[in-house]
Motif scaffolding. Structure first.
Motif, PDB file in Angstrom:
ATOM      1  N   ALA A 179     -24.659  12.438  19.213  1.00  0.00           N
ATOM      2  CA  ALA A 179     -24.167  11.068  19.033  1.00  0.00           C
ATOM      3  C   ALA A 179     -24.234  10.292  20.338  1.00  0.00           C
ATOM      4  O   ALA A 179     -24.577   9.105  20.362  1.00  0.00           O
ATOM      5  N   ARG A 180     -23.904  10.966  21.457  1.00  0.00           N
ATOM      6  CA  ARG A 180     -23.972  10.297  22.754  1.00  0.00           C
ATOM      7  C   ARG A 180     -25.428   9.973  23.112  1.00  0.00           C
ATOM      8  O   ARG A 180     -25.722   8.895  23.632  1.00  0.00           O
ATOM      9  N   GLU A 181     -26.320  10.903  22.830  1.00  0.00           N
ATOM     10  CA  GLU A 181     -27.739  10.689  23.108  1.00  0.00           C
ATOM     11  C   GLU A 181     -28.274   9.487  22.330  1.00  0.00           C
ATOM     12  O   GLU A 181     -29.097   8.726  22.830  1.00  0.00           O
ATOM     13  N   ARG A 182     -27.786   9.311  21.112  1.00  0.00           N
ATOM     14  CA  ARG A 182     -28.252   8.215  20.248  1.00  0.00           C
ATOM     15  C   ARG A 182     -27.376   6.973  20.368  1.00  0.00           C
ATOM     16  O   ARG A 182     -27.600   5.989  19.656  1.00  0.00           O
ATOM     17  N   ALA A 183     -26.357   7.020  21.220  1.00  0.00           N
ATOM     18  CA  ALA A 183     -25.410   5.907  21.383  1.00  0.00           C
ATOM     19  C   ALA A 183     -24.714   5.570  20.071  1.00  0.00           C
ATOM     20  O   ALA A 183     -24.463   4.403  19.751  1.00  0.00           O
ATOM     21  N   ASP A 184     -24.370   6.627  19.302  1.00  0.00           N
ATOM     22  CA  ASP A 184     -23.750   6.439  17.989  1.00  0.00           C
ATOM     23  C   ASP A 184     -22.263   6.766  17.971  1.00  0.00           C
ATOM     24  O   ASP A 184     -21.597   6.565  16.955  1.00  0.00           O
ATOM     25  N   ALA A 185     -21.736   7.279  19.067  1.00  0.00           N
ATOM     26  CA  ALA A 185     -20.364   7.807  19.057  1.00  0.00           C
ATOM     27  C   ALA A 185     -19.339   6.763  18.632  1.00  0.00           C
ATOM     28  O   ALA A 185     -18.343   7.088  17.968  1.00  0.00           O
ATOM     29  N   ASN A 186     -19.556   5.510  18.992  1.00  0.00           N
ATOM     30  CA  ASN A 186     -18.591   4.451  18.659  1.00  0.00           C
ATOM     31  C   ASN A 186     -19.039   3.576  17.493  1.00  0.00           C
ATOM     32  O   ASN A 186     -18.480   2.501  17.283  1.00  0.00           O
ATOM     33  N   ARG A 187     -20.016   4.048  16.760  1.00  0.00           N
ATOM     34  CA  ARG A 187     -20.552   3.252  15.650  1.00  0.00           C
ATOM     35  C   ARG A 187     -20.241   3.865  14.285  1.00  0.00           C
ATOM     36  O   ARG A 187     -20.746   3.414  13.271  1.00  0.00           O
ATOM     37  N   ILE A 188     -19.418   4.901  14.286  1.00  0.00           N
ATOM     38  CA  ILE A 188     -19.067   5.565  13.030  1.00  0.00           C
ATOM     39  C   ILE A 188     -18.191   4.642  12.193  1.00  0.00           C
ATOM     40  O   ILE A 188     -17.252   4.026  12.698  1.00  0.00           O
ATOM     41  N   LYS A 189     -18.498   4.561  10.912  1.00  0.00           N
ATOM     42  CA  LYS A 189     -17.739   3.682  10.007  1.00  0.00           C
ATOM     43  C   LYS A 189     -16.795   4.506   9.135  1.00  0.00           C
ATOM     44  O   LYS A 189     -17.165   5.547   8.611  1.00  0.00           O
ATOM     45  N   ALA A 190     -15.580   3.995   8.996  1.00  0.00           N
ATOM     46  CA  ALA A 190     -14.596   4.653   8.142  1.00  0.00           C
ATOM     47  C   ALA A 190     -14.998   4.532   6.682  1.00  0.00           C
ATOM     48  O   ALA A 190     -15.748   3.642   6.293  1.00  0.00           O
ATOM     49  N   GLY A 191     -14.481   5.437   5.863  1.00  0.00           N
ATOM     50  CA  GLY A 191     -14.762   5.373   4.432  1.00  0.00           C
ATOM     51  C   GLY A 191     -14.839   6.758   3.829  1.00  0.00           C
ATOM     52  O   GLY A 191     -14.603   7.779   4.494  1.00  0.00           O
ATOM     53  N   GLU A 192     -15.170   6.784   2.540  1.00  0.00           N
ATOM     54  CA  GLU A 192     -15.300   8.048   1.812  1.00  0.00           C
ATOM     55  C   GLU A 192     -16.788   8.329   1.606  1.00  0.00           C
ATOM     56  O   GLU A 192     -17.501   7.529   1.002  1.00  0.00           O
ATOM     57  N   TYR A 193     -17.228   9.469   2.076  1.00  0.00           N
ATOM     58  CA  TYR A 193     -18.637   9.827   2.027  1.00  0.00           C
ATOM     59  C   TYR A 193     -18.857  11.042   1.134  1.00  0.00           C
ATOM     60  O   TYR A 193     -17.996  11.920   1.040  1.00  0.00           O
ATOM     61  N   HIS A 194     -20.023  11.075   0.512  1.00  0.00           N
ATOM     62  CA  HIS A 194     -20.460  12.307  -0.140  1.00  0.00           C
ATOM     63  C   HIS A 194     -21.534  12.920   0.740  1.00  0.00           C
ATOM     64  O   HIS A 194     -22.599  12.343   0.935  1.00  0.00           O
ATOM     65  N   ILE A 195     -21.231  14.097   1.297  1.00  0.00           N
ATOM     66  CA  ILE A 195     -22.198  14.805   2.137  1.00  0.00           C
ATOM     67  C   ILE A 195     -22.901  15.813   1.235  1.00  0.00           C
ATOM     68  O   ILE A 195     -22.289  16.778   0.768  1.00  0.00           O
ATOM     69  N   SER A 196     -24.152  15.563   0.967  1.00  0.00           N
ATOM     70  CA  SER A 196     -24.904  16.386   0.020  1.00  0.00           C
ATOM     71  C   SER A 196     -25.309  17.713   0.638  1.00  0.00           C
ATOM     72  O   SER A 196     -25.447  17.834   1.866  1.00  0.00           O
ATOM     73  N   GLY A 197     -25.492  18.716  -0.215  1.00  0.00           N
ATOM     74  CA  GLY A 197     -26.032  19.979   0.250  1.00  0.00           C
ATOM     75  C   GLY A 197     -27.407  19.758   0.863  1.00  0.00           C
ATOM     76  O   GLY A 197     -28.202  18.989   0.329  1.00  0.00           O
ATOM     77  N   GLY A 198     -27.683  20.410   1.986  1.00  0.00           N
ATOM     78  CA  GLY A 198     -28.964  20.226   2.658  1.00  0.00           C
ATOM     79  C   GLY A 198     -28.950  19.157   3.728  1.00  0.00           C
ATOM     80  O   GLY A 198     -29.945  18.979   4.444  1.00  0.00           O
ATOM     81  N   THR A 199     -27.833  18.417   3.858  1.00  0.00           N
ATOM     82  CA  THR A 199     -27.740  17.382   4.893  1.00  0.00           C
ATOM     83  C   THR A 199     -27.755  18.023   6.279  1.00  0.00           C
ATOM     84  O   THR A 199     -27.062  19.010   6.516  1.00  0.00           O
ATOM     85  N   THR A 200     -28.540  17.471   7.183  1.00  0.00           N
ATOM     86  CA  THR A 200     -28.589  17.958   8.561  1.00  0.00           C
ATOM     87  C   THR A 200     -27.604  17.176   9.422  1.00  0.00           C
ATOM     88  O   THR A 200     -27.055  16.156   8.991  1.00  0.00           O
ATOM     89  N   ALA A 201     -27.414  17.649  10.666  1.00  0.00           N
ATOM     90  CA  ALA A 201     -26.535  16.928  11.594  1.00  0.00           C
ATOM     91  C   ALA A 201     -27.068  15.523  11.856  1.00  0.00           C
ATOM     92  O   ALA A 201     -26.312  14.545  11.900  1.00  0.00           O
ATOM     93  N   THR A 202     -28.377  15.411  12.001  1.00  0.00           N
ATOM     94  CA  THR A 202     -28.997  14.100  12.205  1.00  0.00           C
ATOM     95  C   THR A 202     -28.776  13.205  10.993  1.00  0.00           C
ATOM     96  O   THR A 202     -28.426  12.025  11.123  1.00  0.00           O
ATOM     97  N   GLY A 203     -28.974  13.785   9.814  1.00  0.00           N
ATOM     98  CA  GLY A 203     -28.753  13.015   8.589  1.00  0.00           C
ATOM     99  C   GLY A 203     -27.313  12.596   8.423  1.00  0.00           C
ATOM    100  O   GLY A 203     -27.014  11.501   7.948  1.00  0.00           O
ATOM    101  N   LEU A 204     -26.376  13.463   8.837  1.00  0.00           N
ATOM    102  CA  LEU A 204     -24.956  13.132   8.753  1.00  0.00           C
ATOM    103  C   LEU A 204     -24.627  11.940   9.648  1.00  0.00           C
ATOM    104  O   LEU A 204     -23.946  11.007   9.221  1.00  0.00           O
ATOM    105  N   LEU A 205     -25.129  11.964  10.877  1.00  0.00           N
ATOM    106  CA  LEU A 205     -24.877  10.835  11.781  1.00  0.00           C
ATOM    107  C   LEU A 205     -25.466   9.542  11.219  1.00  0.00           C
ATOM    108  O   LEU A 205     -24.846   8.488  11.278  1.00  0.00           O
ATOM    109  N   ASP A 206     -26.681   9.624  10.675  1.00  0.00           N
ATOM    110  CA  ASP A 206     -27.300   8.436  10.062  1.00  0.00           C
ATOM    111  C   ASP A 206     -26.392   7.872   8.984  1.00  0.00           C
ATOM    112  O   ASP A 206     -26.176   6.657   8.892  1.00  0.00           O
ATOM    113  N   GLN A 207     -25.857   8.763   8.149  1.00  0.00           N
ATOM    114  CA  GLN A 207     -25.013   8.340   7.031  1.00  0.00           C
ATOM    115  C   GLN A 207     -23.726   7.686   7.525  1.00  0.00           C
ATOM    116  O   GLN A 207     -23.313   6.633   7.006  1.00  0.00           O
ATOM    117  N   LEU A 208     -23.107   8.272   8.537  1.00  0.00           N
ATOM    118  CA  LEU A 208     -21.834   7.751   9.037  1.00  0.00           C
ATOM    119  C   LEU A 208     -22.014   6.431   9.783  1.00  0.00           C
ATOM    120  O   LEU A 208     -21.149   5.561   9.735  1.00  0.00           O
TER     121      LEU A 208
END
Length: 351
Positions: A85-114
Protein backbone atom coordinates in the motif's frame (compact mmCIF):
# COMPACT_ATOMS: atom_id res chain seq x y z
CA UNK A 1 63.54 4.38 2.53
CA UNK A 2 62.41 0.99 3.72
CA UNK A 3 59.16 -0.51 2.43
CA UNK A 4 57.09 -2.26 5.05
CA UNK A 5 55.17 -5.31 4.06
CA UNK A 6 51.64 -5.80 5.47
CA UNK A 7 50.64 -9.28 6.28
CA UNK A 8 47.27 -10.43 7.60
CA UNK A 9 47.12 -12.57 10.62
CA UNK A 10 44.98 -15.70 10.52
CA UNK A 11 42.59 -13.94 12.93
CA UNK A 12 42.04 -11.03 10.53
CA UNK A 13 41.43 -13.42 7.66
CA UNK A 14 38.72 -15.13 9.66
CA UNK A 15 36.93 -11.84 10.24
CA UNK A 16 36.97 -11.03 6.53
CA UNK A 17 35.61 -14.43 5.66
CA UNK A 18 32.88 -14.04 8.25
CA UNK A 19 31.92 -10.67 6.82
CA UNK A 20 31.79 -12.10 3.33
CA UNK A 21 29.62 -14.94 4.57
CA UNK A 22 27.31 -12.48 6.30
CA UNK A 23 27.06 -10.40 3.17
CA UNK A 24 26.26 -13.49 1.14
CA UNK A 25 23.65 -14.60 3.67
CA UNK A 26 22.18 -11.09 3.77
CA UNK A 27 22.04 -10.94 -0.01
CA UNK A 28 20.41 -14.35 -0.15
CA UNK A 29 17.93 -13.36 2.55
CA UNK A 30 17.20 -10.08 0.79
CA UNK A 31 16.63 -11.89 -2.47
CA UNK A 32 14.39 -14.40 -0.75
CA UNK A 33 12.38 -11.62 0.94
CA UNK A 34 12.05 -9.72 -2.33
CA UNK A 35 10.95 -12.88 -4.12
CA UNK A 36 8.54 -13.70 -1.28
CA UNK A 37 7.10 -10.17 -1.42
CA UNK A 38 6.56 -10.46 -5.20
CA UNK A 39 4.91 -13.84 -4.72
CA UNK A 40 2.70 -12.42 -1.95
CA UNK A 41 1.25 -9.79 -4.30
CA UNK A 42 -0.05 -12.37 -6.73
CA UNK A 43 -0.91 -15.20 -4.35
CA UNK A 44 -4.61 -15.62 -3.46
CA UNK A 45 -5.73 -14.81 0.06
CA UNK A 46 -6.72 -17.72 2.30
CA UNK A 47 -10.43 -17.83 1.48
CA UNK A 48 -13.04 -20.39 0.54
CA UNK A 49 -14.55 -20.34 -2.95
CA UNK A 50 -17.55 -18.44 -1.54
CA UNK A 51 -15.37 -15.67 -0.13
CA UNK A 52 -16.43 -13.49 2.81
CA UNK A 53 -18.22 -10.24 3.54
CA UNK A 54 -15.92 -7.82 5.32
CA UNK A 55 -16.82 -4.47 6.87
CA UNK A 56 -14.46 -1.53 7.25
CA UNK A 57 -15.66 1.13 9.65
CA UNK A 58 -14.91 4.80 8.94
CA UNK A 59 -11.50 5.80 10.26
CA UNK A 60 -10.05 2.27 10.21
CA UNK A 61 -6.34 2.31 9.24
CA UNK A 62 -4.73 -0.03 6.77
CA UNK A 63 -2.52 -1.38 9.56
CA UNK A 64 -5.63 -2.34 11.54
CA UNK A 65 -7.19 -3.96 8.47
CA UNK A 66 -4.02 -5.94 7.70
CA UNK A 67 -3.68 -7.15 11.29
CA UNK A 68 -7.37 -8.09 11.49
CA UNK A 69 -7.19 -10.09 8.26
CA UNK A 70 -4.06 -11.83 9.58
CA UNK A 71 -5.83 -12.65 12.86
CA UNK A 72 -8.67 -14.18 10.87
CA UNK A 73 -6.20 -16.34 8.97
CA UNK A 74 -6.98 -14.63 5.66
CA UNK A 75 -3.74 -12.70 5.15
CA UNK A 76 -0.36 -14.43 5.43
CA UNK A 77 1.88 -11.37 5.82
CA UNK A 78 0.23 -8.18 7.13
CA UNK A 79 3.54 -6.32 6.83
CA UNK A 80 3.67 -7.05 3.11
CA UNK A 81 0.20 -5.56 2.59
CA UNK A 82 1.32 -2.39 4.35
CA UNK A 83 4.47 -2.22 2.23
CA UNK A 84 2.45 -2.77 -0.94
CA UNK A 85 0.00 0.00 0.00
CA UNK A 86 2.87 2.37 0.79
CA UNK A 87 4.58 1.52 -2.50
CA UNK A 88 1.35 2.32 -4.37
CA UNK A 89 0.52 5.36 -2.18
CA UNK A 90 -2.77 3.67 -1.25
CA UNK A 91 -2.47 3.54 2.54
CA UNK A 92 -4.66 6.62 3.07
CA UNK A 93 -7.06 5.98 0.21
CA UNK A 94 -8.96 3.05 1.69
CA UNK A 95 -12.72 3.58 1.66
CA UNK A 96 -15.02 2.45 4.44
CA UNK A 97 -17.91 0.13 3.67
CA UNK A 98 -18.99 -3.48 3.38
CA UNK A 99 -17.03 -5.53 0.88
CA UNK A 100 -17.37 -9.00 -0.55
CA UNK A 101 -13.88 -10.48 -0.88
CA UNK A 102 -14.22 -13.29 -3.39
CA UNK A 103 -12.30 -16.54 -3.29
CA UNK A 104 -9.14 -16.20 -5.39
CA UNK A 105 -8.68 -12.49 -4.61
CA UNK A 106 -5.01 -11.50 -4.39
CA UNK A 107 -3.46 -8.88 -2.11
CA UNK A 108 -3.16 -6.57 -5.10
CA UNK A 109 -6.78 -7.19 -6.03
CA UNK A 110 -7.86 -6.54 -2.44
CA UNK A 111 -6.12 -3.16 -2.37
CA UNK A 112 -7.70 -2.26 -5.73
CA UNK A 113 -11.12 -3.12 -4.33
CA UNK A 114 -10.67 -1.15 -1.11
CA UNK A 115 -9.27 1.93 -2.87
CA UNK A 116 -11.98 1.95 -5.56
CA UNK A 117 -14.70 1.48 -2.93
CA UNK A 118 -16.26 -1.52 -4.65
CA UNK A 119 -18.63 -2.21 -1.78
CA UNK A 120 -21.55 -4.62 -1.67
CA UNK A 121 -24.65 -2.99 -3.14
CA UNK A 122 -28.19 -3.80 -2.08
CA UNK A 123 -31.31 -3.03 -4.08
CA UNK A 124 -34.77 -1.62 -3.63
CA UNK A 125 -37.27 -1.46 -6.46
CA UNK A 126 -39.91 1.26 -6.62
CA UNK A 127 -42.77 -0.15 -8.67
CA UNK A 128 -44.44 1.98 -11.34
CA UNK A 129 -47.87 2.97 -10.09
CA UNK A 130 -47.02 2.80 -6.39
CA UNK A 131 -48.24 5.63 -4.21
CA UNK A 132 -46.05 7.43 -1.70
CA UNK A 133 -47.22 5.39 1.30
CA UNK A 134 -46.25 2.17 -0.47
CA UNK A 135 -42.82 3.62 -1.22
CA UNK A 136 -42.36 4.78 2.37
CA UNK A 137 -43.29 1.36 3.74
CA UNK A 138 -40.75 -0.30 1.44
CA UNK A 139 -38.01 2.10 2.50
CA UNK A 140 -38.81 1.77 6.20
CA UNK A 141 -38.78 -2.03 6.15
CA UNK A 142 -35.61 -2.45 4.10
CA UNK A 143 -33.00 -4.08 6.38
CA UNK A 144 -30.03 -2.30 4.77
CA UNK A 145 -31.43 1.24 4.90
CA UNK A 146 -30.61 3.22 8.04
CA UNK A 147 -33.74 4.84 9.44
CA UNK A 148 -33.34 8.49 10.43
CA UNK A 149 -36.84 9.79 9.75
CA UNK A 150 -39.23 9.22 12.62
CA UNK A 151 -42.44 7.40 11.78
CA UNK A 152 -44.24 10.01 13.86
CA UNK A 153 -43.49 12.71 11.27
CA UNK A 154 -46.42 13.96 9.25
CA UNK A 155 -46.09 13.93 5.46
CA UNK A 156 -45.39 17.66 5.52
CA UNK A 157 -42.71 17.27 8.20
CA UNK A 158 -41.10 14.38 6.35
CA UNK A 159 -40.85 16.37 3.13
CA UNK A 160 -39.32 19.25 5.06
CA UNK A 161 -36.82 16.86 6.65
CA UNK A 162 -35.55 15.76 3.24
CA UNK A 163 -35.27 19.33 1.97
CA UNK A 164 -38.54 19.49 0.02
CA UNK A 165 -40.57 21.83 2.20
CA UNK A 166 -44.02 22.67 0.86
CA UNK A 167 -44.06 19.95 -1.80
CA UNK A 168 -46.61 17.16 -1.96
CA UNK A 169 -44.79 13.79 -2.12
CA UNK A 170 -47.12 11.92 -4.45
CA UNK A 171 -45.60 11.13 -7.83
CA UNK A 172 -42.33 12.88 -7.04
CA UNK A 173 -40.10 9.80 -6.71
CA UNK A 174 -38.94 7.92 -9.78
CA UNK A 175 -39.86 4.23 -9.99
CA UNK A 176 -36.75 2.16 -10.71
CA UNK A 177 -34.40 -0.37 -9.16
CA UNK A 178 -31.85 1.46 -7.01
CA UNK A 179 -28.52 0.00 -5.87
CA UNK A 180 -26.91 1.35 -2.71
CA UNK A 181 -24.41 0.36 0.00
CA UNK A 182 -25.28 -0.73 3.52
CA UNK A 183 -26.17 2.12 5.90
CA UNK A 184 -27.56 4.36 3.17
CA UNK A 185 -30.09 6.49 5.04
CA UNK A 186 -33.78 6.78 4.26
CA UNK A 187 -33.19 10.49 3.70
CA UNK A 188 -30.44 9.79 1.12
CA UNK A 189 -32.55 7.21 -0.68
CA UNK A 190 -35.60 9.45 -0.97
CA UNK A 191 -33.52 12.42 -2.10
CA UNK A 192 -31.93 10.27 -4.79
CA UNK A 193 -35.28 8.96 -6.09
CA UNK A 194 -36.68 12.51 -6.05
CA UNK A 195 -33.70 13.88 -7.99
CA UNK A 196 -33.98 11.10 -10.55
CA UNK A 197 -37.66 11.91 -11.16
CA UNK A 198 -36.94 15.62 -11.59
CA UNK A 199 -34.16 14.86 -14.07
CA UNK A 200 -36.31 12.58 -16.21
CA UNK A 201 -39.30 14.92 -16.05
CA UNK A 202 -37.18 17.89 -17.14
CA UNK A 203 -35.70 15.92 -20.05
CA UNK A 204 -39.14 14.85 -21.28
CA UNK A 205 -40.59 18.34 -20.83
CA UNK A 206 -37.89 19.79 -23.08
CA UNK A 207 -38.97 17.43 -25.88
CA UNK A 208 -42.75 17.68 -25.46
CA UNK A 209 -45.16 17.99 -28.37
CA UNK A 210 -46.44 21.45 -29.27
CA UNK A 211 -49.87 22.78 -28.34
CA UNK A 212 -50.51 20.67 -25.26
CA UNK A 213 -52.92 21.88 -22.56
CA UNK A 214 -50.18 21.35 -19.98
CA UNK A 215 -48.84 24.52 -18.40
CA UNK A 216 -46.08 23.04 -16.22
CA UNK A 217 -44.02 19.87 -15.82
CA UNK A 218 -46.03 19.20 -12.64
CA UNK A 219 -49.25 19.02 -14.66
CA UNK A 220 -47.50 16.57 -16.97
CA UNK A 221 -46.61 14.50 -13.90
CA UNK A 222 -50.27 14.50 -12.82
CA UNK A 223 -51.42 13.28 -16.23
CA UNK A 224 -48.63 10.69 -16.38
CA UNK A 225 -49.73 9.30 -13.00
CA UNK A 226 -53.29 8.89 -14.28
CA UNK A 227 -52.04 7.13 -17.41
CA UNK A 228 -49.88 4.85 -15.24
CA UNK A 229 -52.93 3.79 -13.21
CA UNK A 230 -55.26 3.44 -16.20
CA UNK A 231 -53.26 0.95 -18.26
CA UNK A 232 -50.40 -1.50 -18.06
CA UNK A 233 -50.22 -1.92 -21.84
CA UNK A 234 -47.39 0.10 -23.39
CA UNK A 235 -49.22 0.46 -26.70
CA UNK A 236 -52.21 2.13 -25.00
CA UNK A 237 -50.43 4.85 -23.07
CA UNK A 238 -50.25 7.46 -25.83
CA UNK A 239 -53.86 6.75 -26.84
CA UNK A 240 -55.11 7.23 -23.29
CA UNK A 241 -53.06 10.42 -23.07
CA UNK A 242 -54.81 11.56 -26.23
CA UNK A 243 -58.25 10.92 -24.74
CA UNK A 244 -57.53 13.02 -21.64
CA UNK A 245 -55.87 15.77 -23.65
CA UNK A 246 -58.85 16.10 -26.00
CA UNK A 247 -61.36 16.00 -23.13
CA UNK A 248 -59.51 18.79 -21.38
CA UNK A 249 -59.33 20.86 -24.57
CA UNK A 250 -63.08 20.44 -25.07
CA UNK A 251 -63.87 21.44 -21.50
CA UNK A 252 -65.07 17.95 -20.60
CA UNK A 253 -64.60 16.36 -17.19
CA UNK A 254 -61.79 13.82 -17.11
CA UNK A 255 -64.01 11.23 -15.37
CA UNK A 256 -61.26 8.77 -14.52
CA UNK A 257 -61.83 6.19 -11.79
CA UNK A 258 -58.22 6.02 -10.45
CA UNK A 259 -58.40 9.64 -9.28
CA UNK A 260 -61.66 8.93 -7.46
CA UNK A 261 -60.12 5.87 -5.82
CA UNK A 262 -57.11 7.89 -4.69
CA UNK A 263 -59.44 10.30 -2.88
CA UNK A 264 -61.23 7.51 -0.97
CA UNK A 265 -59.91 6.74 2.50
CA UNK A 266 -59.42 3.01 3.11
CA UNK A 267 -60.57 1.98 -0.37
CA UNK A 268 -61.80 -1.65 -0.26
CA UNK A 269 -61.19 -2.47 -3.92
CA UNK A 270 -64.75 -1.92 -5.10
CA UNK A 271 -65.70 1.46 -6.58
CA UNK A 272 -69.42 2.20 -6.30
CA UNK A 273 -71.76 4.66 -7.96
CA UNK A 274 -71.99 6.68 -4.76
CA UNK A 275 -68.18 7.04 -4.83
CA UNK A 276 -68.43 8.66 -8.25
CA UNK A 277 -70.94 11.16 -6.89
CA UNK A 278 -69.16 12.00 -3.65
CA UNK A 279 -67.18 15.17 -4.15
CA UNK A 280 -63.52 15.16 -3.16
CA UNK A 281 -60.56 17.15 -4.52
CA UNK A 282 -59.67 14.04 -6.54
CA UNK A 283 -63.12 13.25 -7.96
CA UNK A 284 -62.79 14.06 -11.65
CA UNK A 285 -66.48 13.21 -12.13
CA UNK A 286 -67.46 16.23 -10.03
CA UNK A 287 -64.52 18.59 -10.57
CA UNK A 288 -63.11 19.99 -13.77
CA UNK A 289 -59.44 20.00 -14.73
CA UNK A 290 -56.57 18.09 -13.23
CA UNK A 291 -56.65 16.69 -9.69
CA UNK A 292 -54.51 18.73 -7.28
CA UNK A 293 -51.57 16.28 -7.25
CA UNK A 294 -50.37 13.14 -9.00
CA UNK A 295 -52.03 9.97 -7.75
CA UNK A 296 -49.08 7.59 -8.14
CA UNK A 297 -45.48 7.40 -9.28
CA UNK A 298 -45.39 7.19 -13.07
CA UNK A 299 -42.61 5.57 -15.05
CA UNK A 300 -40.78 7.30 -17.87
CA UNK A 301 -42.99 5.73 -20.55
CA UNK A 302 -46.10 7.20 -18.96
CA UNK A 303 -44.40 10.61 -18.69
CA UNK A 304 -43.40 10.39 -22.35
CA UNK A 305 -46.97 9.47 -23.34
CA UNK A 306 -48.40 12.42 -21.38
CA UNK A 307 -46.18 14.76 -23.36
CA UNK A 308 -46.69 13.00 -26.71
CA UNK A 309 -50.40 12.07 -26.85
CA UNK A 310 -51.61 10.15 -29.85
CA UNK A 311 -53.75 11.94 -32.43
CA UNK A 312 -57.31 10.74 -32.90
CA UNK A 313 -60.95 11.40 -32.11
CA UNK A 314 -61.59 9.05 -29.18
CA UNK A 315 -62.97 10.69 -26.04
CA UNK A 316 -63.90 7.62 -24.00
CA UNK A 317 -62.51 4.21 -23.13
CA UNK A 318 -63.65 1.22 -21.14
CA UNK A 319 -61.75 -1.80 -19.84
CA UNK A 320 -62.34 -4.93 -21.89
CA UNK A 321 -61.41 -7.34 -19.12
CA UNK A 322 -58.24 -8.68 -20.76
CA UNK A 323 -55.95 -5.87 -19.67
CA UNK A 324 -56.80 -3.56 -22.56
CA UNK A 325 -59.44 -0.94 -23.38
CA UNK A 326 -62.02 -0.20 -26.05
CA UNK A 327 -61.84 3.41 -27.28
CA UNK A 328 -64.85 5.37 -28.52
CA UNK A 329 -65.30 8.77 -30.13
CA UNK A 330 -68.95 9.24 -29.13
CA UNK A 331 -70.96 8.74 -25.96
CA UNK A 332 -73.38 6.44 -27.79
CA UNK A 333 -70.58 4.14 -28.90
CA UNK A 334 -69.07 4.27 -25.43
CA UNK A 335 -72.32 3.25 -23.75
CA UNK A 336 -72.59 0.24 -26.06
CA UNK A 337 -69.03 -0.72 -25.14
CA UNK A 338 -69.78 -0.34 -21.42
CA UNK A 339 -72.82 -2.60 -21.83
CA UNK A 340 -70.76 -5.16 -23.72
CA UNK A 341 -67.66 -5.27 -21.60
CA UNK A 342 -68.84 -4.41 -18.10
CA UNK A 343 -72.58 -4.77 -17.55
CA UNK A 344 -72.87 -8.08 -19.38
CA UNK A 345 -69.74 -9.39 -17.62
CA UNK A 346 -71.20 -8.50 -14.22
CA UNK A 347 -74.40 -10.35 -15.12
CA UNK A 348 -72.43 -13.41 -16.19
CA UNK A 349 -70.49 -13.40 -12.93
CA UNK A 350 -73.66 -13.08 -10.83
CA UNK A 351 -75.25 -15.99 -12.69
Amino acid sequence: MRLESHTHSPQQGGVIIALLVLLAVGAAAGYWLWHDYQRFQQAPLVLSDEGINYRIEPGTTLTAIANDLADKGILRQPLYLRLLARERADANRIKAGEYHISGGTTATGLLDQLVQGKVIEYSLTIIEGWNFQQLLLSVRTHPMITQTLSESLSTEQLMEAIGLQGQHPEGQFYPDTYLFPRETTDREFLQRAYGTMQDHLAEEWEQKSEGLPLKTPYEALILASIIEKETGLPEERAEIAGVFTRRLEKGMLLQTDPTVIYGIDNFDGNIRRRDLKKDTPYNTYTRAGWPPTPIAMPGRDAIHAALHPADGKSLYFVATGNGGHYFSSSLKEHNRAVNKYQIQRRKQRSQ
